[in-house]
Design a protein around this motif. Structure first.
Motif, PDB file in Angstrom:
ATOM      1  N   GLU A   1       0.845  -1.188   0.000  1.00 52.41           N
ATOM      2  CA  GLU A   1       0.000   0.000   0.000  1.00 52.41           C
ATOM      3  C   GLU A   1       0.879   1.236   0.000  1.00 52.41           C
ATOM      4  O   GLU A   1       1.949   1.260   0.618  1.00 52.41           O
ATOM      5  N   ILE A   2       0.424   2.271  -0.698  1.00 50.10           N
ATOM      6  CA  ILE A   2       1.191   3.495  -0.813  1.00 50.10           C
ATOM      7  C   ILE A   2       0.262   4.693  -0.672  1.00 50.10           C
ATOM      8  O   ILE A   2      -0.847   4.699  -1.215  1.00 50.10           O
ATOM      9  N   SER A   3       0.703   5.663   0.088  1.00 54.29           N
ATOM     10  CA  SER A   3      -0.053   6.902   0.258  1.00 54.29           C
ATOM     11  C   SER A   3       0.450   7.898  -0.780  1.00 54.29           C
ATOM     12  O   SER A   3       1.621   8.270  -0.777  1.00 54.29           O
ATOM     13  N   SER A   4      -0.456   8.321  -1.671  1.00 52.47           N
ATOM     14  CA  SER A   4      -0.049   9.153  -2.805  1.00 52.47           C
ATOM     15  C   SER A   4      -1.034  10.282  -3.022  1.00 52.47           C
ATOM     16  O   SER A   4      -2.243  10.052  -3.147  1.00 52.47           O
ATOM     17  N   ALA A   5      -0.494  11.511  -3.078  1.00 48.85           N
ATOM     18  CA  ALA A   5      -1.330  12.675  -3.363  1.00 48.85           C
ATOM     19  C   ALA A   5      -1.867  12.604  -4.787  1.00 48.85           C
ATOM     20  O   ALA A   5      -3.022  12.973  -5.048  1.00 48.85           O
ATOM     21  N   ASP A   6      -1.059  12.125  -5.708  1.00 49.64           N
ATOM     22  CA  ASP A   6      -1.501  12.014  -7.106  1.00 49.64           C
ATOM     23  C   ASP A   6      -2.651  11.016  -7.226  1.00 49.64           C
ATOM     24  O   ASP A   6      -3.614  11.248  -7.970  1.00 49.64           O
ATOM     25  N   PHE A   7      -2.559   9.895  -6.504  1.00 51.64           N
ATOM     26  CA  PHE A   7      -3.637   8.920  -6.527  1.00 51.64           C
ATOM     27  C   PHE A   7      -4.899   9.511  -5.912  1.00 51.64           C
ATOM     28  O   PHE A   7      -6.007   9.298  -6.418  1.00 51.64           O
ATOM     29  N   SER A   8      -4.758  10.246  -4.820  1.00 54.17           N
ATOM     30  CA  SER A   8      -5.916  10.877  -4.183  1.00 54.17           C
ATOM     31  C   SER A   8      -6.600  11.847  -5.134  1.00 54.17           C
ATOM     32  O   SER A   8      -7.837  11.904  -5.213  1.00 54.17           O
ATOM     33  N   ASP A   9      -5.796  12.605  -5.890  1.00 53.79           N
ATOM     34  CA  ASP A   9      -6.370  13.544  -6.865  1.00 53.79           C
ATOM     35  C   ASP A   9      -7.133  12.784  -7.950  1.00 53.79           C
ATOM     36  O   ASP A   9      -8.208  13.231  -8.388  1.00 53.79           O
ATOM     37  N   ALA A  10      -6.584  11.650  -8.391  1.00 52.08           N
ATOM     38  CA  ALA A  10      -7.255  10.859  -9.421  1.00 52.08           C
ATOM     39  C   ALA A  10      -8.578  10.302  -8.897  1.00 52.08           C
ATOM     40  O   ALA A  10      -9.585  10.270  -9.625  1.00 52.08           O
ATOM     41  N   VAL A  11      -8.604   9.878  -7.625  1.00 52.69           N
ATOM     42  CA  VAL A  11      -9.836   9.354  -7.032  1.00 52.69           C
ATOM     43  C   VAL A  11     -10.862  10.471  -6.873  1.00 52.69           C
ATOM     44  O   VAL A  11     -12.064  10.273  -7.112  1.00 52.69           O
ATOM     45  N   LYS A  12     -10.404  11.651  -6.464  1.00 55.24           N
ATOM     46  CA  LYS A  12     -11.315  12.787  -6.333  1.00 55.24           C
ATOM     47  C   LYS A  12     -11.922  13.143  -7.685  1.00 55.24           C
ATOM     48  O   LYS A  12     -13.117  13.449  -7.780  1.00 55.24           O
TER      49      LYS A  12
ATOM     50  N   PRO B   1     -11.528   0.894 -10.350  1.00 59.90           N
ATOM     51  CA  PRO B   1     -12.207   2.077  -9.808  1.00 59.90           C
ATOM     52  C   PRO B   1     -13.214   1.744  -8.707  1.00 59.90           C
ATOM     53  O   PRO B   1     -13.452   2.551  -7.817  1.00 59.90           O
ATOM     54  N   ALA B   2     -13.799   0.545  -8.743  1.00 54.11           N
ATOM     55  CA  ALA B   2     -14.789   0.170  -7.735  1.00 54.11           C
ATOM     56  C   ALA B   2     -14.160   0.012  -6.355  1.00 54.11           C
ATOM     57  O   ALA B   2     -14.857   0.056  -5.336  1.00 54.11           O
ATOM     58  N   ARG B   3     -12.823  -0.190  -6.305  1.00 55.54           N
ATOM     59  CA  ARG B   3     -12.143  -0.372  -5.031  1.00 55.54           C
ATOM     60  C   ARG B   3     -11.538   0.919  -4.496  1.00 55.54           C
ATOM     61  O   ARG B   3     -10.861   0.906  -3.465  1.00 55.54           O
ATOM     62  N   CYS B   4     -11.724   2.021  -5.211  1.00 58.65           N
ATOM     63  CA  CYS B   4     -11.115   3.289  -4.826  1.00 58.65           C
ATOM     64  C   CYS B   4     -12.039   4.089  -3.921  1.00 58.65           C
ATOM     65  O   CYS B   4     -13.252   4.144  -4.160  1.00 58.65           O
ATOM     66  N   ALA B   5     -11.476   4.695  -2.913  1.00 59.17           N
ATOM     67  CA  ALA B   5     -12.235   5.576  -2.020  1.00 59.17           C
ATOM     68  C   ALA B   5     -11.348   6.751  -1.639  1.00 59.17           C
ATOM     69  O   ALA B   5     -10.134   6.581  -1.427  1.00 59.17           O
ATOM     70  N   VAL B   6     -11.943   7.927  -1.564  1.00 59.38           N
ATOM     71  CA  VAL B   6     -11.198   9.137  -1.238  1.00 59.38           C
ATOM     72  C   VAL B   6     -10.590   8.998   0.158  1.00 59.38           C
ATOM     73  O   VAL B   6     -11.276   8.625   1.118  1.00 59.38           O
ATOM     74  N   GLY B   7      -9.294   9.295   0.259  1.00 58.50           N
ATOM     75  CA  GLY B   7      -8.611   9.256   1.548  1.00 58.50           C
ATOM     76  C   GLY B   7      -7.932   7.947   1.856  1.00 58.50           C
ATOM     77  O   GLY B   7      -7.119   7.867   2.784  1.00 58.50           O
ATOM     78  N   GLN B   8      -8.219   6.896   1.105  1.00 49.98           N
ATOM     79  CA  GLN B   8      -7.590   5.606   1.353  1.00 49.98           C
ATOM     80  C   GLN B   8      -6.286   5.493   0.566  1.00 49.98           C
ATOM     81  O   GLN B   8      -6.153   6.067  -0.520  1.00 49.98           O
ATOM     82  N   PRO B   9      -5.302   4.728   1.086  1.00 54.09           N
ATOM     83  CA  PRO B   9      -4.061   4.522   0.323  1.00 54.09           C
ATOM     84  C   PRO B   9      -4.317   3.626  -0.879  1.00 54.09           C
ATOM     85  O   PRO B   9      -5.301   2.870  -0.915  1.00 54.09           O
ATOM     86  N   LEU B  10      -3.432   3.703  -1.845  1.00 60.23           N
ATOM     87  CA  LEU B  10      -3.524   2.857  -3.030  1.00 60.23           C
ATOM     88  C   LEU B  10      -2.963   1.477  -2.717  1.00 60.23           C
ATOM     89  O   LEU B  10      -1.858   1.346  -2.184  1.00 60.23           O
TER      90      LEU B  10
END
Length: 314
Positions: free
Chosen positions: A51-62, A123-132
């Protein structure tokens, strides 16, 4: 003429089958927060690796979440306008504008989904604020795990995890130009590892290259091997032994074949104390004999010893 099966050997290298091997890197820059596998562990395709915490991933999920909301809003607006038109209190123009808005919103949502699927993210497994959660693209065994919890990875960071299914492997080898003709009639293939001399593993010729390498004058071949015992490891050196289907062939002693100006020939008896040169095409058979591919036939009498004494006789 006698039964003969041509065989030859070449050097090869064991390698993982590309479709069963993956080196996994993070699709986004970020910090590793958790490692979920260990070296030697077997994982299925899609299993979580780290698991990785990523600002870029968070932006993509948003962006995905926002696009989904806009699409649902446009869908409701379109449904309302259609209902108004059906009850004769709306206008066709308003419905058309709502349809266009919905199509645009749906395209934006599809684009956001595609942007994540490029990195094999569901995409179904993505949630805002969660790590990738980075998952295994193939099933197999974890061969390398260089994950360091807390390490920050850049976008171009090297892969940190390697996964491969080595129950089957390939052995890549190069066959020289003068032996390429035999590849279409290969009957059996065996592999002998440098690390285990004298022991042979069965193989199957699964690919023959279509291009001749102009530098080495050879053609690439790939041999598939079962490796349930995990004795064949990628990058091991091996000897590939190939045997063609047997058939009748004309074999003569090597001493019978002479050479001059790049051409090979034998001396065929043409009468009492008379011989004539006949050009032949040959291929190696063993340490003492060669196979005659053309020029003379079985039953003809040739000089097999001391032929060089007759070369300059008139």
């Amino acid at each position: 003429s006698e039964p003969y099966a041509a065989s030859f050997s070449t050097s090869g290298v064991v390698k993982a089958i590309p479709s069963n091997y993956a080196e996994v890197a993070s699709p986004f820059a970020g910090r590793i927060v958790r490692s979920l596998v260990r070296i030697g562990q077997r994982v299925e395709k899609g299993a979580p690796l780290f698991e990785i915490s990523s600002a870029d991933f968070s932006d993509a999920v948003k962006s995905l979440s926002h696009a989904r909301e806009q699409m649902e809003l446009a869908r409701k607006t379109l449904a309302r306008e259609r209902d108004l038109l059906a009850n004769r209190v709306g206008a066709v123009k308003d419905v058309e504008e709502a349809e266009a808005a919905f199509e645009g919103a749906r395209d934006e949502y599809d684009h956001a989904v595609a942007a994540l699927r490029v990195y094999d993210i569901d995409p179904a497994r993505c949630a805002v604020g969660q790590p990738l959660t980075v998952r295994a693209p193939v099933g197999g065994e974890v061969l390398r795990n260089d994950l360091v919890v807390g390490e920050y990875l850049r976008e171009d960071a090297d892969p940190r995890v390697a996964v491969a299914d080595l129950r089957k492997v390939w052995v890549g080898a190069n066959v020289m130009e003068n032996e390429v003709r035999l590849l279409k009639d290969i009957d059996s293939v065996s592999i002998e590892l440098v690390s285990q001399p004298g022991r042979r593993f069965a193989g199957e010729l699964c690919y023959t290259g279509g291009l001749l390498d102009p530098q080495t004058r050879s053609v690439e071949v790939i041999v598939a091997c079962d490796n349930a015992g995990r004795e064949m490891m990628p990058n091991m050196f091996a000897t590939v032994n190939l045997t063609a289907r047997g058939g009748a062939a004309v074999l003569v002693p090597k001493t019978a074949v002479l050479q001059r100006d790049g051409a090979r020939y034998v001396l065929v008896k043409a009468g009492e104390r008379a011989f004539r040169k006949v050009d032949v095409q040959v291929a190696s058979a063993d340490s003492e004999r060669v196979v005659v591919l053309g020029g003379v036939d079985a039953g003809q009498e040739i000089v097999v010893s001391g032929a060089f004494y007759l070369v300059d006789v008139k």
